[in-house]
Structures are given as structure tokens and as C-alpha cells.
Design an enzyme around this catalytic site. Structure first.
Site, mmCIF file in Angstrom:
data_model
loop_
_atom_site.group_PDB
_atom_site.id
_atom_site.type_symbol
_atom_site.label_atom_id
_atom_site.label_comp_id
_atom_site.label_asym_id
_atom_site.label_seq_id
_atom_site.Cartn_x
_atom_site.Cartn_y
_atom_site.Cartn_z
ATOM 1 C CE LYS A 273 0.241 -0.446 4.821
ATOM 2 N NZ LYS A 273 -0.776 -0.925 5.965
ATOM 3 N NE ARG B 80 -6.911 0.467 11.319
ATOM 4 C CZ ARG B 80 -5.511 0.408 10.528
ATOM 5 N NH1 ARG B 80 -4.615 1.103 10.730
ATOM 6 N NH2 ARG B 80 -4.983 -0.567 10.096
ATOM 7 C CE1 TYR C 114 9.664 32.523 1.602
ATOM 8 C CE2 TYR C 114 9.677 30.572 1.780
ATOM 9 C CZ TYR C 114 9.268 31.141 1.055
ATOM 10 O OH TYR C 114 8.633 31.761 -0.380
HETATM 11 C C1 LIG Z 1 -0.010 -1.496 6.648
HETATM 12 C C2 LIG Z 1 -0.780 -2.619 7.435
HETATM 13 C C3 LIG Z 1 0.085 -3.904 7.967
HETATM 14 C C4 LIG Z 1 2.026 -3.733 7.819
HETATM 15 O O1 LIG Z 1 1.831 -3.196 9.077
HETATM 16 P P1 LIG Z 1 4.105 -2.830 9.984
HETATM 17 O O2 LIG Z 1 3.810 -2.168 11.017
HETATM 18 O O3 LIG Z 1 4.220 -2.157 8.205
HETATM 19 O O4 LIG Z 1 4.963 -4.728 9.503
HETATM 20 C C5 LIG Z 1 -0.688 -4.635 8.413
HETATM 21 N N1 LIG Z 1 -1.999 -5.291 7.813
HETATM 22 C C6 LIG Z 1 -1.990 -4.069 8.099
HETATM 23 C C7 LIG Z 1 -3.784 -4.471 8.009
HETATM 24 C C8 LIG Z 1 -1.786 -3.211 6.925
HETATM 25 O O5 LIG Z 1 -2.179 -1.604 7.388
#
Ligand SMILES: *Cc1c(COP(=O)(O)O)cnc(C)c1O
Length: 817
Positions: A487, A584, A712
Site C-alpha cells: 500500500k 479502526r 523565511y
Molecule cells: C500496513 C499494514 C500492515 C503492515 O504493518 P507493518 O507494521 O508495516 O508490518 C499489516 N496489516 C495491516 C492491516 C496494515 O494496514
């Protein structure tokens, strides 16, 4: 298949059985082992390279299943946990295993052979058939005695068609390839003259190649090749012949209506007309094999037109690169046969970036001509296109340099010699075609002629990433599968490149956040199963079309997807998300009875996976809660399995969980940040390395007096006169504004210097102090884990955020051995 069943299929004797593991990933290359429980190494004994020399090394790396050749003395005590099978001949054993694997499938399989054009026909046919079917094909030109087994092994239940090419370099080889490919449809591309490949006559050569079609039902070939036509008709009078012809000789009579240099129109038997995007004779021939095959498959001429419209002659898909010394480069370092060379030369002549055109080429492969005739042909091709400047590499072309009289040519025995002796200043302001057979490693030539990459860039070492993957794989036992989360542009590293790497290394699943991310992967040749975390009803159609598997986490989504599938009369795999404490996404345990009832009323939804996510797997402080989450998860899985009578993939662990909770690996784990070199649990921080380096350069240098300020809001105050450098990276690149005003240091010429003043959108300023530096010097924002972790701390965030915020305008540059 399990290891213990292997000898039933391939013969041989089990020398040692330590644990009966599955046979899944075939390894033959000791340099790039895929470390997984199901990996099995076949020690092939080649003339230059003997796999038996690497057994101990592979065992150390974690490979636990070995197939070796009888007569090789091996002490099983050195491999206590390995399964070892001894066979008469490891290559034949590998091939027998693959023949068996092939026989498990009843789908149509196209076998392609002939002298030239096999790879192109394969790629085109694959691309056309992919519009309707899930196709498995050889990667690149894996068409040899070892390439074919690795290709056919890729066949999986989801495939609907196989397309495999077969090439032979000696007699008698085709029979082995035939057993593995077992084609149901055969394409014979064409035949070169007899000399090469050790044949007495063209007829004999055709006959040998035709062995591929022993059990094939349907044959596709061009009847205008007299020898091919006669031999096929003699060998297989009883089969179905789809012989096509442009001059009335075959069953399928086509007519060439119009032809220009880059397009043509062909009338098919039913009088419909299709236009092809090239005018080169060889390409037309290759395309008509594909067209004939598609007609046989029941494609309508308008669908065929749709499919062939996008075909590209091989050189057309080549990238034009910026070279140093005002040159442009056409990078074609993939193969070099006569047809490919001709197409590439035509392409070179048609491009207009530079008027001066030059060529670097290697020995030519498998032409079917004698070497003398072959290089005369090459000389003719070059001369007729006005190409007189060239460099030739390879013993065979060097031996025939006398045919290149009148050219301005330089000859080298090897690529290394070329790199040592050729001065790139000699060639300026030209368009250079770099065309070499794979074994010449012309990537090195391209690299040496390429303009050095300037600008702000994220360099990624894919070999390091593969090592990180292998580290996490080595933590898995039994049949535990691996999903890798790609992702958010693969945590900033580039989703396509990372997914390709993961596909090469045969991970089991990819995970993305949104449907679009999955679609992009599919459109770029990623065929691994993909789980999508957030799907909205708008995307259901795309999910189904691209075989993406949604995470289902909420009732309205569950119902909407069920109704959609019902209306469409389709089935789909889903992954149920259980909320075990993250709060979540996901169903809480109390909601499961209703989930179960709904799933029963929508049988089109098949529960492929059940998963949940740890809240704090990386921190011992949350151990109790992690165990509680695992408990809730196991309960939920049990309830779902029992009430629905299903056996889905249960998975819970993220990167930290893989390390800290081996007892909760279940059926699969989900790797994320660990692939990118950050071992968040802190238990094995040294086991992985950072594949990424973020770099920029100095745009300007200024001397500032003590009364002045920098940037700035006058925030950059200097106490004494100093020298500052403006660097070409700002917060719009992901260099967070929070890191300004001395909060972080960057590395220039080996020394660390602080940022002065506020970070701007596209730039930042550095206080050089007494450090010597010049405009154009490289500036390193981070190049190892320590620097990245320090930056994250200074910005009051975590490395995940820093990596994923590196913006898309930062160029990604990939390195791979
Ligand atoms: C991003 C994600 C992971 C990976 O987690 P890491 O800590 O990067 O290994 C695993 N499961 C879900 C549902 C995620 O959103």
C-alpha cells in the site's frame, strides 16, 4: 505435493527426511535463493556451473530441501534439518516433476517453436489472450531445458490458458520440452537455414522441432514456408491444420491490402479487414500467427482488431534514455537475433532526437545461417540504413570483422574490454542503439553511457529488499504463507517495482489499501493474489474484473457486495476483518452471528481469509493486550469456521508480530515496514538493512555576514560570518518542515551539517561552516537506518510516515545486481 511423495514422481532415493515439507518453489540458481519452507533446490550439473558446489551455502541461507545427483558424495550430517533426494539426473528429475505438475491441468496450452520470433509471438499472444483469460506464460525468453520447467511450474488453478515457447540448441531436446509443455495448440513460427544447431538439413531441423506437437490437436503455421508446410503435413496429416497464407497456399487465405513502413491492412478469410501497427514483414508474419490463433479461439475480428492495435514491435517498447555527452540511448540489452536487430535498426532510423545514429551490438544468436552469411547479412542491414559507425562485441563477430569493410567500426572480444578501452568522449550528440544478447551484460554499457542522475532522488537497492524479505521468511515454519503490504506506493518505494520483485520471489499475497492500487498492479502484469483493504461499492466492478479480493469489515459493505455478486451472478473471495482491539476497521466479536447469517444468505461470497491487526505488537509494554487480541482472534476464527464450515487463511501478524509472536503466525503473516529495512520490534535491528537512500544536491553557495539572516521569517540567524548552501529538497518532497532550524543534519562530502532557517517548499538551506563544498555536490538526507530513525525522532514521528511522505516528484532510481 509433499517431499515424501516426490520420489514417486521423479524417481530416486530419499537420503534423508527431516520434516515432510511441501514442494513449492523450485530453485536452480544458487545466487538468488527464495527462502521458504516449500523451497527445493535442484543441483544441476552444467558445464560451467555446478549446483552441487553451493549446497552448504544454500543450507546456511535456510534452504531445507535438496535434490542431488547420484554419485555426489554428501555428508547428511552437515545438513541435519534438510530433506535430501538422490536421483540419476537432477535436470531430468526437475523436468519429470514439472511434467507431473502440467498433467494436473486440463486447460488449453499453446506451445510455440520455430527459429525466429518465438518470444515476440508468445508475448503478443499472451497480451491478446489476457483481455479475456487469465494467462500463464514464460517470463521473458525462458524457453530452454531449465527455463521451460520454471515457466510451466508457474501454472496455478486460477490460470485459464498457458502460452509457452520452446527453444532447443541440440537434437533430442524437444522431446523433454514436449513432456513439460504438453501443448494442445501449436504454433510453428518459421525456419532458418540448417547450419546452426547441428542439423544436416532444414527438413531435419523442422522435424526435430515438430516433436513438440506430438500430442497437439491444432497446428498454426504459415503455409508460405514450403519446407515447414510440407514437413508438418507429412508428420501430422491427421491433426487440425490452421495454415495461413498471403498467397493462397493455405487453409486460411489472407490478403495484404496495404502496407507502409509502419502499418498495414490485412483482409481475413471472412473478408473483414484488420490493420496492424507495423509494416515490417517479419512482424506481420508474427502478428498473423497470433491473429490465426485468436480466430481459432473464437475471437471476433473486431476483438482481434482491439487486441492487435496495442501490439508493439519489440524495439518500440524500448525506453529512450538520456546519455552523457549529449547522446540519447536506446536500451535493448535483452536479446539479439537477426529479426530483433532488423526491427531495432528500423526503429533507430525512424527516431529524430539526433541525426547522427550509431550502434553497439553483440554477437548474434541462433540465426540459422552460417556465421559468415550471418554477418554479411548484418553488414547489409547496417549499410542499407546508412549506419556506418558501430562497435561490435563478441568473439564470433570479431572473427568475421573482414565482412565489415568500409565501416567505421571498433571490435572488442568482450563487454569488459569495451568498457576498458572505449572512450565515451569519442561519441557525442548521437542516437545510440545498444543491442546485445543477454549474456553480454550490456546493461553495464548502458550504465556507463547514461547521464548521471542528477536531482533529488530516492535510490532503492532491490537486492537489499530481497534480503530483508528472506530474513522474515526464515522466521516462518510449516506452511505459513506470506502477504506483503505494498500500500501507499509500497511505503514510498514504488509499488510496481516492489510488487515485481515480490512476484519474482513468489510471495503468496500482496495487500493494498485501495482498489486503484490493485488495478494498477494488475495492469502491470502482477498476477499474485491481492487483498484490498478499503473498498467502496463504486469499485466492486473493478475488483471483480481484476480478480482483487476485498477486505469486508462492515455490514453495509457486506450486504452491498453480496447483492452486487448476486445481481451479477458472480462469485468472489473476501477477507473478513475482525476488530480485536484496534477499533479502526472490522467486525467486533458480538457482531459475528449476524455476519454469519448474512454470509449464508450470500453464498457467492467465499471467505478466503480472516484477519485482524495488532495494536502494539512492537512494544513489550503491550504484551498482555497482544495476547488478548490473539485470543479474541482465535475465538472469532473458530466461530466462523464452525458455523460456516469453511477453512480460510487466518492471519494476524504484521512485521513486528512476525518477530515477537511466532506462536501467532497461523496460516499467513503480513509483512510491511520490515521489507523496507526497519525492524520495529527492536529485537533484531541489525538483521535487515535500509534499501532506500534519499539524496539531493547543492544548487547555490553563499557567504553570509553576521547581520544577515537565512530564509523565511528571518529564522536562520548566524552569529558569525558563514557559508551556506541551498539544497534542492523541500517539504513538498517530503522533507518535513518540522526538521528545519537546526533540528536535523544532512551529510555533504562525508560530513554532517545542520539545516539553517525554515525549510521551504522546494528548497532548504544548510550551514556549511568551514566545510568545503561546491554547486552540484551530493547531499544525503538519509542513507541508513540510523539516519532515518534520527530524522523520525527529530520530526516527532515514525519512519513509516517519513518514508510514505516522500513525494512522487522525487525520482525513484532502482539498483539490482
Ligand atoms: C500496513 C499494514 C500492515 C503492515 O504493518 P507493518 O507494521 O508495516 O508490518 C499489516 N496489516 C495491516 C492491516 C496494515 O494496514
Amino acid at each position: 505435493m509433499k517431499f515424501s511423495q516426490l520420489s514417486k514422481v521423479v524417481g530416486g532415493q530419499v537420503l534423508q527426511l527431516s520434516a515432510d515439507r511441501p514442494v513449492e518453489a523450485l530453485l536452480i540458481d544458487s545466487r538468488k535463493p527464495v527462502i521458504s519452507q516449500g523451497a527445493i533446490f535442484f543441483a544441476l550439473a552444467g558445464p560451467r556451473h555446478n549446483g552441487h558446489d553451493y549446497l552448504e551455502e544454500l543450507y546456511q541461507a535456510g534452504v531445507r530441501q535438496l535434490v542431488i545427483q547420484k554419485g555426489f558424495n554428501l555428508d547428511p550430517a552437515l545438513f541435519p534439518q534438510a530433506n535430501i533426494l538422490t536421483v540419476e539426473n537432477t535436470l531430468r528429475a526437475l523436468q519429470s516433476l514439472v511434467s507431473y505438475h502440467r498433467s494436473l491441468f486440463t486447460i488449453p496450452v499453446v506451445g510455440i517453436t520455430g527459429s525466429n520470433g518465438k518470444t515476440i509471438v508468445k508475448e503478443w499472444l499472451q497480451s491478446a489472450l489476457s483481455q479475456k483469460y487469465v494467462v500463464c506464460a514464460n517470463p521473458k525468453s525462458y524457453n530452454s531445458q531449465v527455463g521451460v520447467p520454471l515457466s510451466v511450474w508457474g501454472l496455478q488453478p486460477r490460470h485459464e490458458v498457458g502460452v509457452f515457447e520452446a527453444g532447443i540448441s541440440e537434437r533430442k531436446e524437444m522431446a523433454h520440452l514436449e513432456k513439460m509443455i504438453q501443448p494442445t495448440v501449436g504454433i510453428f513460427t518459421n525456419i532458418g537455414s540448417a547450419h546452426a544447431e547441428g542439423f544436416v538439413s532444414q527438413e531435419e531441423k523442422v522435424r526435430e522441432k515438430l516433436r513438440l506437437f506430438r500430442n497437439t490437436e491444432t497446428l498454426v503455421y504459415c503455409a508460405d514456408h514450403v519446407v515447414v508446410r510440407e514437413e508438418i503435413q507429412k508428420a501430422y496429416p491427421e491433426k487440425k491444420h490452421l495454415s495461413w497464407s498471403l498467397n493462397g497456399a493455405g487453409k486460411c487465405g489472407y490478403r495484404l491490402l496495404k502496407k507502409s513502413t509502419d502499418s498495414c491492412e490485412v483482409q481475413l478469410t471472412d473478408r473483414s479487414v484488420i490493420s496492424l501497427p507495423f509494416g515490417h514483414e517479419a512482424s506481420i508474419e508474427n502478428a498473423l500467427h497470433v491473429v490465426t490463433c485468436l480466430l481459432h479461439w473464437g475471437f471476433h475480428p473486431t476483438e482481434i482488431q482491439q487486441a492487435v492495435k496495442h501490439l508493439k514491435a519489440p524495439s518500440m517498447r524500448l525506453e529512450l534514455k538520456r546519455g552523457s555527452h549529449d547522446n540519447y540511448l536506446i536500451d535493448d540489452t535483452y536479446n539479439n537475433d537477426l529479426l530483433g536487430l532488423e526491427i531495432a535498426l528500423d526503429h533507430l532510423v525512424q527516431l529524430h532526437q539526433k541525426e547522427t545514429k550509431r550502434v553497439i551490438l553483440s554477437d548474434i544468436a541462433q540465426s540459422g545461417l552460417s556465421d559468415e552469411a550471418l554477418y554479411q547479412e548484418v553488414a547489409k542491414m547496417l549499410a542499407s540504413r546508412g549506419l556506418h559507425d558501430f562497435i561490435a562485441v563478441g568473439p564470433s563477430i570479431v572473427a568475421h570483422q573482414s565482412v565489415f569493410k568500409g565501416f567505421n567500426a571498433q571490435f572488442f572480444q568482450s563487454t569488459t574490454q569495451l568498457l576498458e578501452h572505449f572512450d565515451p568522449h569519442q561519441w557525442q550528440s548521437s542516437l545510440i542503439l545498444i543491442k546485445g544478447a543477454r549474456k553480454f551484460g550490456f546493461e553495464r554499457v548502458v550504465r556507463s553511457l547514461e547521464a548521471k542522475v542528477h536531482g533529488t532522488r530516492l535510490e532503492l537497492d532491490l537486492d537489499v529488499m530481497a534480503e530483508n524479505l528472506n530474513f522474515y521468511r526464515s522466521k516462518l515454519t510449516g506452511n505459513t504463507k506470506m502477504m506483503v503490504m505494498v500500500k501507499a506506493f509500497a511505503y514510498g518505494s514504488g509499488n510496481l517495482e516492489v510488487a515485481q520483485l515480490l512476484q519474482y520471489h513468489q510471495v503468496d499475497y500482496l495487500g493494498v489499501a485501495f482498489p486503484d492500487e490493485g488495478v494498477e498492479l494488475r495492469e502491470n502484469g502482477i498476477h499474485l493474489p491481492i487483498m484490498v483493504m478499503n473498498s467502496h461499492p463504486d469499485a466492486f466492478e473493478a475488483l471483480i474484473k481484476h480478480g482483487l479480493e476485498p477486505e469486508i469489515f462492515e455490514f453495509s459493505q457486506l450486504k452491498a457486495f453480496g447483492q452486487y455478486l448476486q445481481a451479477q451472478q458472480k462469485e468472489a473471495k473476501i477477507h473478513l476483518k475482525i476488530d480485536t482491539g484496534m477499533h479502526r476497521l472490522g467486525f467486533v466479536p458480538e457482531e459475528l452471528p449476524e455476519v454469519i447469517a448474512l454470509l449464508k444468505s450470500y453464498p457467492q461470497m467465499r471467505v478466503q481469509g480472516i484477519f485482524s491487526h495488532f495494536v502494539g505488537a512492537d512494544e513489550a509494554e503491550f504484551n498482555d493486550f497482544s495476547h488478548e487480541q490473539a485470543n479474541r482472534f482465535q475465538q472469532a476464527v473458530k466461530v466462523l469456521k464452525n458455523s460456516l464450515q469453511i477453512n480460510p487463511i487466518a492471519y494476524l501478524c504484521n512485521s513486528a508480530g512476525i518477530i515477537r509472536f511466532p506462536e501467532y503466525h497461523f496460516d499467513m503473516v503480513r509483512l510491511g515496514i520490515g521489507l523496507h529495512g526497519i525492524e520495529v520490534s527492536g529485537i533484531a535491528p541489525e538483521a535487515v538493512k535500509l534499501p532506500a537512500k534519499l539524496k539531493t544536491f547543492i544548487s547555490q553557495i553563499k557567504h553570509i555576514s553576521a547581520q544577515e539572516t537565512v530564509g523565511y521569517s528571518r529564522r536562520g540567524k548566524v552569529k558569525k560570518p558563514t557559508t551556506i548552501a541551498t539544497i534542492a529538497i523541500g517539504y513538498a518532497d517530503g522533507f518535513l518542515r518540522a526538521l528545519g532550524n537546526g533540528k536535523c543534519r544532512v551529510k555533504i562530502n562525508g560530513e554532517e551539517v545542520p539545516i539553517i532557517g525554515n525549510i521551504c517548499m522546494d528548497m532548504a538551506m544548510v550551514d556549511l561552516g568551514s566545510l568545503k563544498a561546491e554547486v552540484g555536490d551530493e547531499v544525503i538526507i538519509f542513507d541508513d537506518r540510523e539516519r532515518l530513525l534520527a530524522l523520525a525522532e527529530q520530526a516527532n514521528t515514525i519512519p513509516y510516515e517519513l518514508l510514505s511522505l516522500i513525494s512522487s516528484r522525487v525520482k525513484r532510481v532502482y539498483y539490482q545486481q
